[in-house]
Every structure is written in structure tokens, then in C-alpha cells.
Design a protein around this motif. Structure first.
Motif, mmCIF file in Angstrom:
data_model
loop_
_atom_site.group_PDB
_atom_site.id
_atom_site.type_symbol
_atom_site.label_atom_id
_atom_site.label_comp_id
_atom_site.label_asym_id
_atom_site.label_seq_id
_atom_site.Cartn_x
_atom_site.Cartn_y
_atom_site.Cartn_z
ATOM 1 N N UNK A 264 42.285 -51.355 50.867
ATOM 2 C CA UNK A 264 41.061 -51.980 50.325
ATOM 3 C C UNK A 264 39.951 -51.941 51.377
ATOM 4 N N UNK A 265 38.814 -51.360 51.003
ATOM 5 C CA UNK A 265 37.668 -51.299 51.911
ATOM 6 C C UNK A 265 36.911 -52.638 51.888
ATOM 7 N N UNK A 266 36.156 -52.916 52.946
ATOM 8 C CA UNK A 266 35.318 -54.120 52.934
ATOM 9 C C UNK A 266 34.116 -53.910 52.013
ATOM 10 N N UNK A 267 33.512 -52.727 52.138
ATOM 11 C CA UNK A 267 32.328 -52.466 51.299
ATOM 12 C C UNK A 267 32.158 -50.968 51.020
ATOM 13 N N UNK A 268 31.852 -50.669 49.764
ATOM 14 C CA UNK A 268 31.449 -49.315 49.394
ATOM 15 C C UNK A 268 29.950 -49.366 49.115
ATOM 16 N N UNK A 269 29.232 -48.385 49.662
ATOM 17 C CA UNK A 269 27.789 -48.288 49.448
ATOM 18 C C UNK A 269 27.527 -47.030 48.637
ATOM 19 N N UNK A 270 26.936 -47.185 47.472
ATOM 20 C CA UNK A 270 26.625 -46.010 46.643
ATOM 21 C C UNK A 270 25.176 -45.627 46.905
ATOM 22 N N UNK A 271 24.982 -44.455 47.519
ATOM 23 C CA UNK A 271 23.643 -43.971 47.854
ATOM 24 C C UNK A 271 23.432 -43.946 49.354
ATOM 25 N N UNK A 272 23.167 -42.756 49.897
ATOM 26 C CA UNK A 272 22.917 -42.602 51.333
ATOM 27 C C UNK A 272 21.450 -42.331 51.608
ATOM 28 N N UNK A 273 20.576 -43.023 50.868
ATOM 29 C CA UNK A 273 19.139 -42.968 51.154
ATOM 30 C C UNK A 273 18.832 -43.937 52.286
ATOM 31 N N UNK A 274 17.553 -44.174 52.560
ATOM 32 C CA UNK A 274 17.202 -45.105 53.636
ATOM 33 C C UNK A 274 17.816 -46.492 53.454
ATOM 34 N N UNK A 275 17.912 -46.978 52.203
ATOM 35 C CA UNK A 275 18.484 -48.311 51.966
ATOM 36 C C UNK A 275 19.981 -48.303 52.273
ATOM 37 N N UNK A 276 20.715 -47.352 51.694
ATOM 38 C CA UNK A 276 22.164 -47.294 51.885
ATOM 39 C C UNK A 276 22.541 -47.071 53.336
ATOM 40 N N UNK A 277 21.826 -46.171 54.008
ATOM 41 C CA UNK A 277 22.165 -45.862 55.408
ATOM 42 C C UNK A 277 21.911 -47.055 56.314
ATOM 43 N N UNK A 278 20.777 -47.725 56.140
ATOM 44 C CA UNK A 278 20.518 -48.842 57.057
ATOM 45 C C UNK A 278 21.445 -50.013 56.744
#
Ligand SMILES: Cc1cc2nc3c(=O)[nH]c(=O)nc-3n(C[C@H](O)[C@H](O)[C@H](O)COP(=O)(O)OP(=O)(O)OC[C@H]3O[C@@H](n4cnc5c(N)ncnc54)[C@H](O)[C@@H]3O)c2cc1C
Lengths: 393, 90
Positions: free
Chosen positions: A1-15
Motif C-alpha cells: 500500500x502506497x502512502x499517496x498516488x498523484x495523478x498528473x505530473x504537471x507543475x501541481x503534481x510534481x511540486x
């Protein structure tokens, strides 16, 4: 189980990923594009200070930081469905099924099409596609083109095409129909034009920003808009002409342009044929929120933010437990704001109250100073969505 | 005058949608199901806002705060093998 998945590697997702990694959370970022960076990759514009905003460089800075912190980023992976479980989320992708405690949706914005007769011909593309082909893939989109749709985004990208040495005949409105509505209405378009005035080295447009407040003066200006258009960087911008049809048999060969009334109705007998081999259509942006909708997050329709937006608070939390949103999915703003919002979401997820507070202040400051603004009432829209969140808790 | 295509995947024109609305005098959802506008390969990715605008105009059904015409997974085109749980598409 991951702590968090981020969908989208744009400026918002990356930061956001960077902020989470600073607290050593187990993070995975996925993006369906082959490269990380999102819409940032295509951006290239000069700020009023004279400085250049180079999206590729800005992406590199974010990626370097993410890599230093050993952040896992998977590209070429589409998320097509998410489900809520007792302990978190199941993220269905084109590759794997991921299990995670928390989820951040940072899918950005999508373009609204402006359907006009002939828009399905090869050689017609959205203005954003022209930006990606030019600045990301370095492919020349055509020899001579025209832009249908006059707004902040299309003016900025038209300039980028010019810098890349691509010949543009002009910018004009799409013909009025039930879909193009406001984008085909000269008075409404003028309202938007005065907001990009600071980008334009044209005395009229700069003068325009002074009467932005007065709708009477604006309407007069629309009425007496010059036949030849006003020039921005040497390219005519027409708000009293509309592209009524795109012509060609197997691909774009020309467009038909007509004069229109201040309300956008075509004036018969004014048809003009303009030879072009590509057409960019620009119908504006809307928050890409389909995944938040699938998971059952409540929404608000707020024109100030660009459309339907998932309900969230200033910490970027939604009323759905463990679900966060950041960037353009929460409202159409510039990349700098999206990047700052990502940090807020990241620190909220990592539960870092001090940094969270600083990041929230940074968003406000950056919004205040933004040189590119897509919607004038953004702050009012933000206040409304945050109030909506209060109703859910 | 050429026709205005609204949904390019299913090749549904503005005229098709207007005619369906006039003939059946029905809800936005029914017009969508009858014409297949927004139900093609891209899942409405390109035309969703356009279809919504036309249907709102024709039926007078205001979307309000709910996202119009419910979003259904999968929100991207995926192969049956991926949907069936075979992740690498074999
Ligand atoms: C065509 C276009 C041009 C723009 N030009 C400018 C500009 O010149 N200047 C400016 O300031 N702003 C511009 N913007 C606004 C822009 O949205 C913001 O600047 C900024 O990039 C938003 O950041 P974000 O992280 O929210 O989203 P994005 O940068 O859009 O990143 C979102 C990422 O999510 C990914 N994604 C989406 N759905 C899925 C899914 N289901 N599965 C996996 N991955 C997914 C996308 O591939 C994308 O990489 C533009 C927007 C668009 C759409």
C-alpha cells in the motif's frame, strides 16, 4: 500500500510529490504523457518585466528536485478509474492496479472545442496541440495558418508560433453557434482582450486596459473596431470578423471569413476566402475533473474558475476522505499558481502544518502577482468553492 | 454551407442533434443515447462541453452544480484485457 498516488505530473503534481517526499512518504506519480511536466512543457512567454518564462527549464528544476528526493514517476500510464475502499483507494491504470492510502488528482485542464463547419478536416488542430507540436515535439504545424478564437491562451500561443517562425495570417472569432457562443461574441471577446493588453506592444490594446472597467467604452470600441484589425506583434487581431467555414477536400486549403456585427452575427455579402494550410481553434480551457466525478466528489459550477470544479478547501482537501486536488482541476490559472497549489496539497497530505501555512500564503501572493490571468473573478471563485467545502463538513 | 460536426468519433452533426430533439421532444440523456453524441471512442473527451452546450440549449435543462451527463469509467480508452485484470495486455 502506497502512502499517496498523484495523478498528473504537471507543475501541481510534481511540486506536491516533492513536498510529500520531503517527509519521506511513499509516493507514486503517474502521467499519461510520455514525459513529465504537463502543460508546463509547452510554455514560453515574456513577462511584463522582460524576463522569459521557459516551461522546459521550469520543468527541469522541478524534476531535478524530485529526482534528488528519489521520487517515483511513471509516464505513459493512464488512469481510467478509481475506487474508494475502507482504507484508501484503488487506482486503475493502463498498466497496474495501485493501492494507496491517499490520492491527489492533479489532472490539469482540457481545451473546449469550437466546432465550426469543416473543423474535422486534417490540418485543423486545437491551439494547445499547436503549442505542444511546436514547443515540445518541435514539429512545424504548417506553412501558413489562422487562429479561430481570440483569448489569453490563443494570443500567448500565437506569439509562440510566430517566434518559431510559423506564418500566421491573423486571429479572428469562430462563427457564432450554440457552442461557440461567448467566444463568437465581439463585445465579450473585447472584455477578455483588454485583460491581455499588457502582453501587447500595441498602443490601442494598452490604451484598452485603461477602459477595461467601463463597459460602455468597451462597447464603443467594439463598434468602431478597425476593419484591418489591431496588430499584436505585427499580426492582425480581428474581433469583428469570424471564420464561418474551413474549406478543403482532403485537408485544409482555405477558410471563409466574414464581417460580423458587435453581437457576432454574420453580415451577408462580406465573404472573403483566405488561403491557409492549417487552422488553430481556441475555445478556452475547462478543469479536467472526470476522475473526481467518477469517485463521487461533490462539484460546484463556477464560471469564475472555468467550469465544474471539485469542492475543496484552502488546504486542497475534498470532502471525500483522503482525496486531494491541486492545479488547474481546481480552477484555470497560470502554471505558477498551479505549482504553488501543489506544494499546499503536498504539505497537507504530509501533515506539515508550518510549511502548509507558508505554502498557502505563497499561493495568495503568486495569484496577486500573476501576469497571465484566465478569469478576472478568480478570487471570488476561490472564496465560493472554499465556502462550499464548509457546507460539507 | 457545410454541416457542423459536434461529435467527431460518432460523426453526429449539430443538425442531427437538433432534429432528434425536435422529433422526440426528450431529455438531454435521451438525445445523447439516440444520437450517440459523446459516446464514441474518445469517451467524449473532445466534444463533452460542446454536447453539453447544445443539449442545454435545446432542452433548457440547466446543468447546475452537478456534472452534466454522468461521467462513467473507464475515462480513457482501454483494452478489454486491461479491464479484465490482465495488466500487461496479454
Ligand atoms: C493547451 C494548454 C496551454 C496552456 N498554456 C499556458 C501558458 O502558456 N501559460 C500558463 O501560465 N498556463 C497555460 N495553461 C494553463 C495550464 O493548465 C497551467 O499553466 C498548468 O500547466 C497547470 O498545471 P497542472 O499541474 O494543474 O496541470 P497540467 O500541467 O495540465 O498537468 C496535468 C497532467 O495530468 C496528466 N493527466 C491528466 N489526466 C490523466 C489521467 N487520467 N491519467 C494519467 N495522467 C493524466 C496530463 O497528461 C498532464 O501531464 C495551458 C493549459 C492548456 C490546457
Amino acid at each position: 500500500m502506497l502512502d499517496v498516488v498523484i495523478i498528473g505530473a504537471g507543475p501541481a503534481g510534481l511540486s506536491a510529490a516533492i513536498a510529500c517526499r520531503e517527509s519521506d512518504l511513499d509516493v507514486l506519480v503517474i502521467d499519461e504523457f510520455p514525459k513529465p511536466g504537463g502543460r508546463l512543457l509547452g510554455q514560453l512567454h515574456q513577462e511584463p518585466t522582460g524576463e522569459w518564462w521557459n516551461g522546459i527549464k521550469e520543468t527541469e528544476i522541478l524534476l531535478n528536485r524530485a529526482n534528488t528526493l528519489n521520487t517515483k514517476i511513471e509516464c505513459g500510464v493512464s488512469c481510467h478509474h478509481i475506487e474508494k475502499t475502507e482504507t484508501g483507494y484503488l487506482v486503475h491504470t493502463s498498466q497496474e492496479l495501485y493501492k494507496t492510502k491517499k490520492l491527489l488528482i492533479a489532472t490539469g485542464a482540457a481545451e473546449t472545442a469550437a466546432p465550426i463547419p469543416g473543423w474535422t478536416l486534417p490540418g485543423v488542430m486545437s491551439i494547445g496541440a499547436a503549442q505542444v507540436m511546436t514547443n515540445v515535439h518541435r514539429v512545424k504545424v504548417g506553412n501558413k495558418g489562422i487562429v479561430a478564437g481570440v483569448n489569453v491562451l490563443s494570443a500567448a500561443i500565437a506569439r509562440e508560433l510566430q517566434i518559431a517562425g510559423i506564418d500566421l495570417h491573423s486571429m479572428a472569432l469562430p462563427v457564432k453557434n450554440t457552442v461557440t457562443k461567448d467566444h463568437a461574441h465581439p463585445e465579450k471577446v473585447m472584455e477578455g482582450l483588454v485583460r491581455i493588453a499588457h502582453l501587447a506592444p500595441s498602443p490601442f490594446l494598452r490604451f484598452g486596459s485603461k477602459f477595461a472597467q467601463s463597459s460602455k467604452v468597451r462597447d464603443l470600441a467594439t463598434k468602431f473596431y478597425p476593419k484591418g484589425g489591431f496588430k499584436m506583434w505585427g499580426m492582425p487581431i480581428h474581433v469583428r470578423k469570424a471564420i464561418t467555414q474551413i474549406n478543403g477536400t482532403d485537408k485544409v486549403e482555405s477558410v471563409t471569413m466574414c464581417d460580423v456585427t458587435p453581437e457576432g452575427d454574420v453580415i451577408p455579402g462580406t465573404e472573403e476566402i483566405i488561403n491557409v494550410d492549417f487552422v488553430c481553434i481556441a475555445g478556452g480551457l475547462y478543469p479536467l475533473s472526470e476522475l473526481a466525478s467518477v469517485i463521487g466528489c461533490p462539484f460546484r459550477y463556477l464560471e469564475e474558475l472555468g467550469g465544474h470544479v471539485p469542492v475543496h478547501n484552502e488546504q486542497m482537501e475534498t470532502p471525500v476522505e483522503g482525496l486531494y486536488v491541486a492545479g488547474n482541476i481546481t480552477g484555470i490559472e497560470s502554471a505558477k499558481v498551479a505549482r504553488a497549489q501543489g506544494a499546499v496539497a503536498g504539505y497537507a497530505i504530509a501533515n506539515e502544518p508550518e510549511r502548509l501555512k507558508q505554502a498557502m500564503q505563497a499561493v495568495k501572493k503568486i495569484r496577486e502577482a500573476a501576469s497571465i490571468q484566465f478569469h478576472p473573478q478568480i478570487k471570488a471563485g476561490r472564496a465560493k468553492i472554499h465556502r462550499a467545502y464548509q457546507e460539507y463538513v | 454551407m457545410k454541416e457542423t460536426i459536434i461529435c467527431r468519433c460518432e460523426e453526429v452533426s449539430l443538425e442531427d442533434i437538433v432534429n432528434t430533439a425536435n422529433t422526440h421532444n426528450c431529455s438531454a440523456r435521451e438525445i445523447k443515447l439516440r444520437t450517440r453524441a459523446g459516446m464514441g471512442y474518445c469517451g467524449g473527451r473532445t466534444c463533452r462541453p460542446a454536447v453539453n452546450a447544445v443539449l442545454e440549449d435545446l432542452t433548457g435543462e440547466k446543468a447546475g452544480h452537478n456534472v452534466p451527463l454522468k461521467v462513467q469509467p473507464p475515462v480513457r480508452p482501454v483494452t478489454l484485457s486491461v479491464l479484465g485484470g490482465n495488466r500487461n495486455g496479454h
